[in-house]
Design a protein around this motif. Structure first.
Motif, PDB file in Angstrom:
ATOM      1  N   THR A  21       0.837  -1.205   0.000  1.00  0.00           N
ATOM      2  CA  THR A  21       0.000   0.000   0.000  1.00  0.00           C
ATOM      3  C   THR A  21       0.868   1.250   0.000  1.00  0.00           C
ATOM      4  O   THR A  21       0.892   2.003  -0.978  1.00  0.00           O
ATOM      5  N   LEU A  69      -6.000  -5.040   3.464  1.00  0.00           N
ATOM      6  CA  LEU A  69      -7.163  -4.920   4.342  1.00  0.00           C
ATOM      7  C   LEU A  69      -6.702  -4.975   5.791  1.00  0.00           C
ATOM      8  O   LEU A  69      -5.921  -5.846   6.168  1.00  0.00           O
ATOM      9  N   SER A 118      -4.255   0.818   3.422  1.00  0.00           N
ATOM     10  CA  SER A 118      -5.194  -0.304   3.455  1.00  0.00           C
ATOM     11  C   SER A 118      -6.617   0.145   3.827  1.00  0.00           C
ATOM     12  O   SER A 118      -6.810   1.132   4.536  1.00  0.00           O
ATOM     13  N   THR A 119      -7.575  -0.597   3.320  1.00  0.00           N
ATOM     14  CA  THR A 119      -8.960  -0.446   3.760  1.00  0.00           C
ATOM     15  C   THR A 119      -9.027  -0.859   5.230  1.00  0.00           C
ATOM     16  O   THR A 119      -8.467  -1.892   5.603  1.00  0.00           O
ATOM     17  N   LEU A 168     -17.073   0.238   7.703  1.00  0.00           N
ATOM     18  CA  LEU A 168     -15.917   0.715   6.930  1.00  0.00           C
ATOM     19  C   LEU A 168     -15.375   1.963   7.609  1.00  0.00           C
ATOM     20  O   LEU A 168     -16.037   2.989   7.645  1.00  0.00           O
ATOM     21  N   ARG A 213     -12.079   3.221   6.940  1.00  0.00           N
ATOM     22  CA  ARG A 213     -11.234   3.952   5.986  1.00  0.00           C
ATOM     23  C   ARG A 213     -11.320   3.241   4.652  1.00  0.00           C
ATOM     24  O   ARG A 213     -10.938   2.075   4.554  1.00  0.00           O
ATOM     25  N   PRO A 214     -11.819   3.908   3.603  1.00  0.00           N
ATOM     26  CA  PRO A 214     -11.880   3.239   2.295  1.00  0.00           C
ATOM     27  C   PRO A 214     -10.482   2.992   1.742  1.00  0.00           C
ATOM     28  O   PRO A 214      -9.554   3.748   2.027  1.00  0.00           O
ATOM     29  N   GLY A 215     -10.333   1.938   0.970  1.00  0.00           N
ATOM     30  CA  GLY A 215      -9.033   1.610   0.387  1.00  0.00           C
ATOM     31  C   GLY A 215      -9.240   0.773  -0.860  1.00  0.00           C
ATOM     32  O   GLY A 215     -10.338   0.759  -1.428  1.00  0.00           O
ATOM     33  N   SER A 216      -8.219   0.049  -1.260  1.00  0.00           N
ATOM     34  CA  SER A 216      -8.325  -0.644  -2.542  1.00  0.00           C
ATOM     35  C   SER A 216      -9.151  -1.924  -2.455  1.00  0.00           C
ATOM     36  O   SER A 216      -9.615  -2.428  -3.464  1.00  0.00           O
ATOM     37  N   THR A 270     -12.572  -2.751  -1.926  1.00  0.00           N
ATOM     38  CA  THR A 270     -13.675  -1.789  -2.002  1.00  0.00           C
ATOM     39  C   THR A 270     -14.866  -2.188  -1.137  1.00  0.00           C
ATOM     40  O   THR A 270     -15.028  -3.345  -0.769  1.00  0.00           O
ATOM     41  N   ARG A 271     -15.692  -1.200  -0.842  1.00  0.00           N
ATOM     42  CA  ARG A 271     -16.953  -1.403  -0.131  1.00  0.00           C
ATOM     43  C   ARG A 271     -17.764  -2.519  -0.803  1.00  0.00           C
ATOM     44  O   ARG A 271     -18.295  -3.405  -0.136  1.00  0.00           O
ATOM     45  N   ALA A 307     -11.849   5.484  -2.260  1.00  0.00           N
ATOM     46  CA  ALA A 307     -10.627   5.716  -1.489  1.00  0.00           C
ATOM     47  C   ALA A 307      -9.868   6.925  -2.030  1.00  0.00           C
ATOM     48  O   ALA A 307      -9.357   7.757  -1.262  1.00  0.00           O
TER      49      ALA A 307
END
Ligand code: TXA
Ligand code: MG
Length: 325
Positions: free
Chosen positions: A44, A105, A191-192, A203, A205-208, A210-211, A312
């Protein structure tokens, strides 16, 4: 401490390494064991790493970053078994770990044993954030070290996360006694972070990851993390020195436009000329830093789609612009 600017490509580097001194993964592990800090690559962003169980080492991280002590750190471990030694996973947490680890993650879950990871690393919380990174060099360090390693992004607090070895060294390299060059970070955003607490998945913190990917696995997420929001989500974060202007159609006088998609701005400053979100995430912090060095009137950024990894990217941009509370 003596420092050299020698880089060994994918290779190893211990600042000031002398004949007979350990370098590479071995040197990295030795630094952790000695209570020193380590610049550690992950997929990340680069991290500033320390032995999670050593309160003095953890304190050095907060000092180096200028990080508020209420903001807890992520414990990095070699695999899901090691994660469950320090965190209590329910069925949803296990499914997330099985689907996305090793990878970008982070799972926040109840802390199993308050004595393994220092209180300061957890900011006194009874939950703990754990992650199994996917980067080969980080994994080699974690395997060899054998215990949890805390590693926040290697930037000074409030600054963009470093996604290249050079940027990491510039931010906090002077505080580390060992540094591993792992090349440019493939993902480029942190990271998510999801919390799995009291049977609810949120969630933070959004990251790669995904939701949409998370919901496909564990069902609808709990109200966008309200109620147990991450303490680290300060208002102005990931921020360059220059002002940041979002949703920009074109560059104004003295501005640099970070484009997205064909024909938007100049290629040199494009997050992704083809409009690819993965490429844009990987380029985001590096281009923010490079644009910042030019001292523009503002860094203007073209609109980025809000779905998938775009959540993100927009999250980081809004924080860089100082918009998110
Ligand atoms: O990709 C990443 O996660 C990178 C690399 C180096 O692994 N690390 C990273 O760490 O981004 P850091 O410290 O910059 O961000 C950790 C985030 C913060 O927002 C923090 O507040 C949150 O995780 N966090 C840690 N422990 C938590 C907890 N117990 N409850 C809620 N949030 C937590
Ligand atoms: Mg950070």
């Amino acid at each position: 401490m003596e420092r050299t600017d020698r880089t060994a490509g994918e290779g190893e580097r211990v600042p000031g390494d002398a004949p007979g001194r350990l370098s590479g993964v071995e040197g990295a592990v030795a630094a952790l064991r000695a209570g020193e800090l380590l610049i550690m690559p992950t997929e990340t962003v680069y991290g500033l790493a320390a032995d999670a169980g050593n309160p003095d080492s953890v304190a050095k991280i907060f000092e180096a970053k200028g990080r508020p002590r209420f903001n807890p750190l992520i414990s990095h471990v070699a695999d899901a078994v090691a994660a469950e030694r320090i965190a209590v996973f329910d069925d949803a947490a296990r499914r997330l770990a099985a689907a996305f680890w090793p990878g970008p993650l982070t799972i926040v879950a109840p802390c199993r044993d308050m004595t393994v990871v220092s209180d300061l690393a957890r900011a006194g919380l009874d939950s703990i954030a754990v992650r199994v990174p996917g980067h080969a060099r980080a994994r080699a360090v974690l395997d060899a070290f054998g215990g949890p390693v805390v590693a926040p992004s290697a930037n000074r607090s409030g600054r963009p996360s470093p996604t290249t070895f050079a940027d990491a060294m510039e931010e906090t390299g002077s505080f580390a006694s060992a540094a591993l060059d792992g090349g440019p970070c493939a993902v480029g955003v942190e990271s998510t972070v999801v919390s799995v607490l009291d049977g609810r998945v949120a969630l933070l913190r959004p990251g790669s990851v995904t939701r949409e990917e998370i919901e496909a696995l564990v069902g609808p997420l709990d109200g966008a993390g309200e109620g147990h929001r991450s303490p680290g989500r300060l208002t102005r974060h990931y921020a360059p020195v220059s002002p940041v202007r979002l949703e920009a159609g074109e560059a104004g006088a003295g501005e640099i436009l970070l484009g997205f998609g064909p024909g938007v701005g100049v290629e040199r400053w494009s997050l992704s000329p083809s409009g690819d979100l993965r490429e844009a995430a990987a380029n985001l912090f590096r281009l923010l830093r490079e644009a910042d060095r030019e001292g523009p009137a503002a860094i203007a950024v073209a609109p980025i789609p809000a779905t998938g990894l775009g959540e993100a990217i927009n999250d980081r941009l809004e924080r860089a612009a100082g918009f998110v509370g």
